[in-house]
Design a protein around this motif. Structure first.
Motif, PDB file in Angstrom:
ATOM      1  N   UNK A 134       0.828  -1.207   0.000  1.00  0.00           N
ATOM      2  CA  UNK A 134       0.000   0.000   0.000  1.00  0.00           C
ATOM      3  C   UNK A 134       0.861   1.255   0.000  1.00  0.00           C
ATOM      4  N   UNK A 135       1.884   1.277   0.864  1.00  0.00           N
ATOM      5  CA  UNK A 135       2.776   2.435   0.927  1.00  0.00           C
ATOM      6  C   UNK A 135       3.490   2.648  -0.397  1.00  0.00           C
ATOM      7  N   UNK A 136       3.929   1.574  -1.033  1.00  0.00           N
ATOM      8  CA  UNK A 136       4.625   1.686  -2.312  1.00  0.00           C
ATOM      9  C   UNK A 136       3.695   2.222  -3.391  1.00  0.00           C
ATOM     10  N   UNK A 137       2.470   1.719  -3.434  1.00  0.00           N
ATOM     11  CA  UNK A 137       1.521   2.181  -4.450  1.00  0.00           C
ATOM     12  C   UNK A 137       1.243   3.674  -4.306  1.00  0.00           C
ATOM     13  N   UNK A 138       1.027   4.125  -3.074  1.00  0.00           N
ATOM     14  CA  UNK A 138       0.736   5.536  -2.848  1.00  0.00           C
ATOM     15  C   UNK A 138       1.970   6.403  -3.075  1.00  0.00           C
ATOM     16  N   UNK A 139       3.129   5.947  -2.595  1.00  0.00           N
ATOM     17  CA  UNK A 139       4.348   6.737  -2.774  1.00  0.00           C
ATOM     18  C   UNK A 139       4.687   6.880  -4.254  1.00  0.00           C
ATOM     19  N   UNK A 140       4.518   5.814  -5.026  1.00  0.00           N
ATOM     20  CA  UNK A 140       4.778   5.892  -6.465  1.00  0.00           C
ATOM     21  C   UNK A 140       3.846   6.900  -7.125  1.00  0.00           C
TER      22      UNK A 140
END
Length: 244
Positions: free
Chosen positions: A215-221
């Motif tokens: 989730x963090x990776x998807x949002x950060x990207x």
């Protein structure tokens, strides 16, 4: 509890309230609702990956996953491993609406972050709570990440914004899924609102637990593609690798 007995409309007097520890019910030693002994016995994170906070044997290391595929976020800050009793406190906060337990964890997280800022962690420009799927928010009645962001905003004197990140696909619950399935679930699950202005900002995502980091990776990207200068993640707890 002290009230004003002479007043026909009794008023709770917070200044004269003696806090009790939420874990052992003994008197708390400070303003937070936890005693010194219980606080010392919490599962503090210790050694961890300096990028994603995965528990490791020592500090200052980078885990193999972050070396192979550096994440879009710069750093994860979490005080604890996802273990007893923090896991129980988080579960009761999220699923039983025991808000005092969430507030206690949020206060301790803010203390952790203030110490990290003193040690050189750059302060973000804005806090962004991870959006909750619409169906789950209706069932639960609140978004625990938003509540954490609001508490952190007050303690850290940072603004927050909950309208910029949107969950446009109502994905299944992630708790029991492996990393690959989580990533598939989250493809195109998030979007930026038209009024968002993230370009050039240092942003901090706020959530309760970081498990695989999908989730963090998807949002950060998403935020980095929109021009954000840096994205960090602030959460209560980090799960270890399965089997650790």
């Amino acid at each position: 509890m002290r009230c004003q007995p002479e007043n026909p409309h009794q008023v709770y007097n917070w200044l004269k309230n003696k806090q009790a520890c939420l874990l052992c019910d003994e008197p708390a030693d400070a303003a937070t609702a936890i005693c010194t002994n219980c606080e010392a016995e919490l599962p503090w994170l210790g050694g961890h990956c300096q990028r994603c906070a995965l528990p490791l044997p020592d500090s200052g290391l980078t885990c193999g996953g972050c070396l192979r595929n550096p994440p879009s976020f710069e750093r994860v800050e979490a005080p604890w491993r996802y273990a007893f009793p923090v896991d129980s406190l988080i579960t009761r906060f999220k699923h039983q609406a025991k808000w005092p337990m969430g507030r206690l964890l949020g206060e301790l997280l803010s203390q952790h972050l203030l110490h990290a800022f003193d040690e050189g962690l750059p302060r973000p420009d804005l806090l962004l709570p991870v959006p909750l799927a619409g169906r789950r928010q209706r069932q639960r009645g609140f978004n625990q990440a938003l509540m954490l962001a609001q508490w952190l905003s007050t303690a850290l004197q940072l603004p927050w914004q909950d309208a910029w990140l949107q969950r446009v696909i109502d994905t299944p619950a992630q708790q029991q899924l492996d990393a690959a399935t989580r990533k598939r679930n989250l493809r195109r699950a998030f979007a930026l609102a038209p009024q968002s202005r993230v370009a050039g900002l240092h942003l901090a995502l706020v959530d309760d637990v970081l498990t695989t980091g999908a989730t963090a990776e998807s949002l950060a990207r998403l935020l980095r593609k929109a021009g954000a200068a840096r994205v960090d993640v602030y959460c209560l707890a980090r799960t270890p690798k399965p089997g650790d």
